[in-house]
Design a protein around this motif. Structure first.
Motif, mmCIF file in Angstrom:
data_model
loop_
_atom_site.group_PDB
_atom_site.id
_atom_site.type_symbol
_atom_site.label_atom_id
_atom_site.label_comp_id
_atom_site.label_asym_id
_atom_site.label_seq_id
_atom_site.Cartn_x
_atom_site.Cartn_y
_atom_site.Cartn_z
ATOM 1 N N GLU A 79 0.837 -1.201 0.000
ATOM 2 C CA GLU A 79 0.000 0.000 0.000
ATOM 3 C C GLU A 79 0.877 1.258 0.000
ATOM 4 O O GLU A 79 0.590 2.229 -0.692
ATOM 5 N N SER A 80 1.966 1.232 0.767
ATOM 6 C CA SER A 80 2.878 2.390 0.794
ATOM 7 C C SER A 80 3.474 2.639 -0.588
ATOM 8 O O SER A 80 3.631 3.797 -1.003
ATOM 9 N N GLY B 118 4.218 4.021 6.846
ATOM 10 C CA GLY B 118 4.972 3.693 5.637
ATOM 11 C C GLY B 118 5.529 2.283 5.633
ATOM 12 O O GLY B 118 6.494 1.985 4.924
ATOM 13 N N GLY B 119 4.942 1.375 6.435
ATOM 14 C CA GLY B 119 5.356 -0.031 6.437
ATOM 15 C C GLY B 119 6.516 -0.307 7.378
ATOM 16 O O GLY B 119 6.964 0.567 8.117
ATOM 17 N N THR B 120 6.952 -1.574 7.356
ATOM 18 C CA THR B 120 8.003 -2.049 8.257
ATOM 19 C C THR B 120 9.209 -2.471 7.440
ATOM 20 O O THR B 120 9.069 -3.210 6.472
ATOM 21 N N ARG C 152 11.813 -0.925 0.919
ATOM 22 C CA ARG C 152 12.012 0.515 0.791
ATOM 23 C C ARG C 152 10.801 1.096 0.072
ATOM 24 O O ARG C 152 10.190 0.420 -0.743
ATOM 25 N N ASN C 153 10.482 2.345 0.349
ATOM 26 C CA ASN C 153 9.411 2.977 -0.415
ATOM 27 C C ASN C 153 9.956 3.423 -1.770
ATOM 28 O O ASN C 153 11.119 3.159 -2.102
ATOM 29 N N MET D 23 13.273 3.747 4.229
ATOM 30 C CA MET D 23 12.778 2.632 5.027
ATOM 31 C C MET D 23 11.419 2.975 5.634
ATOM 32 O O MET D 23 11.110 4.142 5.875
ATOM 33 N N GLY D 24 10.608 1.903 5.881
ATOM 34 C CA GLY D 24 9.352 2.087 6.613
ATOM 35 C C GLY D 24 9.650 2.458 8.057
ATOM 36 O O GLY D 24 10.705 2.126 8.584
#
Ligand code: ZN
Length: 284
Positions: A8-9, A227-229, A235-236, A241-242
């Motif tokens: 999703e990020s 932004g995630g883990t 990586r986005n 990094m999340g």
């Protein structure tokens, strides 16, 4: 491995940049990554994609979907280490990184790279894909059927899925039953709802099921906001990094005190996966 919040990020990062752009060229560095009915004729498919605008960037479970004019779509499964890279507005793009398997270039000169060091990521070239209801086309192309989205599921649907003697954790990880959860967020949700991962799904009371479903949605939403883990690879789209890792309560926290009761968090194997629990909060 990217789960729902990580994908999703990526979708949230790509959408404002790619939608409306016209594809100028698609360059495939590693044909192995191409799957689906156009696997052997990908040059033909990608030539047809050229000149079309990207209309939608969506996510279904852990898949990322780019839909172009005319219903042509690229569906990405990120595997273990797949990621997208856009030029950073501050730095611009320097060299193309190693392990870049696909490059989407646009008519304005911008490029979006698909990079995957471990090469488990795959791209399906699909035709006539409706981004609102992509499942039928994805399944016809050989992609595994998916259960309902974890974030959209209502209690009635969830209760129906729980009518099985399988361990609850194994059920949560089964993408054909509930889509989007992986090992990290399954452990976090079970801890948040005080449910032992090895309990048969059917043994949960209605109240426990409701609590678990609320926990799943809350954990996923918080992770998306962060932004995630990132443990190693995720990586986005700008290579960052999340930020959710420091907010994990049990996953990767074995040996540390449970944030709720102070009992030492344990690591065990459940349903063949490394699992993190608080033995006091999550009793079997
Ligand atoms: Zn505890």
């Amino acid at each position: 491995m990217p789960e729902l919040p990580e994908v999703e990020s990526i979708a949230l990062g790509l959408r404002p940049v790619l939608v409306g752009k016209r594809v100028a060229r698609v360059c495939v560095g590693t044909p192995l990554v191409i799957r689906g009915p156009y696997r052997r004729r990908w040059r033909v498919f990608l030539a047809q994609l050229t000149g079309r605008r990207i209309e939608r960037v969506t996510r279904r479970a852990k898949r990322l979907i780019l839909t172009a004019e005319g219903g042509l779509a690229l569906v990405f499964q990120l595997g273990m280490t797949g990621k997208f890279l856009l030029p950073n507005p501050q730095e611009g793009r320097t060299a193309t990184p190693k392990h870049t398997h696909l490059i989407l270039s646009f008519s304005d000169g911008m490029a979006c790279l698909f990079v995957d060091p471990r090469r488990f990521g795959r791209v399906w070239c699909l035709r006539s894909l409706d981004p609102e209801a992509p499942d039928a086309v994805m399944e016809a192309a050989g992609l595994t059927p998916l259960g309902p989205e974890a974030l959209d599921m209502d209690l009635k649907t969830f209760l129906a899925r729980l009518r099985t003697g399988r361990p609850i954790k194994s059920l949560l990880l089964d993408q054909t039953r509930i889509a989007g959860l992986g090992n990290i967020y399954a452990d976090e949700s079970l801890w948040a709802a005080c449910v032992h991962p090895a309990r048969p799904a059917s043994s949960l009371t209605r109240a426990e099921a409701a609590k678990l479903l609320r926990a799943i949605k809350a954990v996923l939403r918080r992770a998306i906001r962060a932004g995630g883990t990132t443990f190693s690879d995720f990586r986005n789209v700008y290579g960052e990094m999340g930020r959710f890792r420091p907010r994990l309560k049990v996953y990767g926290c074995q040996g540390q005190p449970c944030p709720r009761c102070g009992t030492t968090i344990r690591y065990l194997r459940a349903s063949g996966r490394g699992t993190h629990i608080c033995p006091h909060c999550q009793v079997r």
